[in-house]
Design an enzyme around this catalytic site. Structure first.
Site, short mmCIF file in Angstrom:
data_model
loop_
_atom_site.label_atom_id
_atom_site.label_comp_id
_atom_site.label_asym_id
_atom_site.label_seq_id
_atom_site.Cartn_x
_atom_site.Cartn_y
_atom_site.Cartn_z
N CYS A 131 0.83 -1.22 0.00
CA CYS A 131 0.00 0.00 0.00
C CYS A 131 0.86 1.25 0.00
CB CYS A 131 -0.92 -0.02 1.21
SG CYS A 131 -1.95 1.44 1.33
N CYS A 134 -0.39 4.11 2.05
CA CYS A 134 -0.20 3.94 3.49
C CYS A 134 1.26 4.19 3.88
CB CYS A 134 -0.54 2.52 3.94
SG CYS A 134 -1.99 1.80 3.21
N ASP A 135 2.19 3.64 3.13
CA ASP A 135 3.57 3.54 3.61
C ASP A 135 4.60 4.32 2.79
OD1 ASP A 135 2.70 1.79 5.62
OD2 ASP A 135 2.80 0.08 4.25
#
Ligand code: NAP
Length: 321
Positions: A131, A134-135
């Site tokens: 992701c 997300c990261d």
């Protein structure tokens, strides 16, 4: 006899539970052994409306769960293990109980696919991710690899150019599966380069990712390639194992839904990533959970099984919501 059973507890399932609970349907949610869905694997969620500072994925899911429980949803942290949607009432089985229901909302979600190579699991969260949204921010000015050749891989690669100094797309063929517009956008980005006909054999590193062992698929040679992070973008698998033979699925296993809530079984509604492989956002999943609950309520009303409508502001069918 349950009026509404929700299978799944990501944003789709829990939002369906909030709406069904506010409609006084006392939904039973089979949340799975690990409730919360894919957001439980993320850190900051910055694009869910209402949280200008962002919110942690697990915190968001806990809040939606509490919201559903506040209005009377009963949430069990157990897995649904099989269903019988030909039966009337519908049947949903768990390891210990068989639940009979007038309506079922299926919101079992999808899971990111992994490569299954050595080092991948060990270094998850330490440089291995599925992701970028997300990261990605953890890898500012780093060299990032994206694995895959579809739209997801292009989208991840483009997004990651905001952070990384270089993004290398590693793909197993010499042609992209991605749509033309996404492929062109990625090819035109000076921070993105491509490594064709290449497979990942292992993720290297002990504490964090330091590189990849790659195989050139043309001559079968192995070589190591330094990088700081690897984002796997080789697609998602819908969580529909228990639904095979019960609902119409497409060739990839996603639930087919003509309008985004109805399924091929009467009284069974769908919400979230288990049918929607296009948007796959927490907010779109939540929106579809709302729609599924409203349609389930209307279906129950038509069957005259719904509770008497509440007076005042509650009620999923309220146009004021
Ligand atoms: P996808 O289209 O199925 O692409 C998966 C990619 O990963 C393919 O290039 C495939 O290679 C590769 N792959 C699969 N298994 C692999 C393995 N074990 N090792 C190495 N590579 C592997 O999946 P997706 O990109 O997630 O897209 C899914 C759907 O969502 C598509 O319909 C897509 O259009 C849509 N989507 C749209 C957008 C957008 O429009 N912005 C964004 C994301 C997704 P091969 O090409 O060799 O098969």
């Amino acid at each position: 006899m349950e009026r509404v059973v929700v299978i799944g507890s990501g944003p789709a399932g829990l939002t369906a539970a909030v709406y069904a609970a506010r409609a006084n349907l006392a939904p039973l949610v089979l949340a799975g052994g690990l409730y919360g869905g894919q957001l439980m694997l993320t850190t900051d969620v910055e694009n869910y409306p209402g949280f200008p500072e962002g919110i942690l994925g697990p915190e968001l899911m806990t809040k939606i769960r509490e919201q559903a429980e506040r209005f009377g949803a009963r949430i069990l942290d157990v897995d649904a293990t099989s269903v019988d949607f030909a039966a009337k009432p519908l049947v949903v089985n768990t390891p210990d109980e068989a639940y009979r229901a007038r309506t079922v909302i299926v919101a079992t979600g999808a899971s990111a696919r992994w490569l299954g190579v050595p080092g991948e699991e060990l270094l998850r969260g330490r440089g291995v991710s599925t992701c970028a949204t997300c990261d990605g921010a953890f890898f500012k000015e780093r060299h990032i690899v994206v694995v895959g050749g579809g739209d997801s891989a292009m989208e991840e690669a483009l997004f990651l150019t905001r952070f990384g100094r270089r993004v290398t797309v590693v793909h197993r063929r010499d042609g992209l599966r991605a749509s033309k517009i996404m492929a062109e956008r990625a090819r035109a980005n000076p921070k993105i380069d491509f490594m064709w006909n290449t497979a990942v054999e292992a993720v290297l590193g002990d504490e964090k990712v330091i590189g990849l062992r790659l195989r050139n698929l043309l001559d079968e040679s192995l070589f190591d390639f330094d990088c700081d992070a690897v984002f796997i973008a080789i697609g998602h698998t819908p969580n529909t194992e228990i639904l095979r033979g019960q609902l119409d699925l497409d060739s990839a296993g996603y639930i087919l839904s003509p309008d985004g809530t109805l399924t091929s079984a009467e009284g069974v509604f769908v919400a979230g990533d288990v049918y929607d492989h296009r948007y796959r956002q927490a907010i779109t999943a939540a929106g579809s959970g709302c729609r599924a609950a409203m349609d389930a309520e209307r279906y129950l009303e038509a069957l005259e099984f719904a509770s008497p409508p509440l007076t005042g502001s509650a009620g999923a069918s309220s146009e004021r919501r």
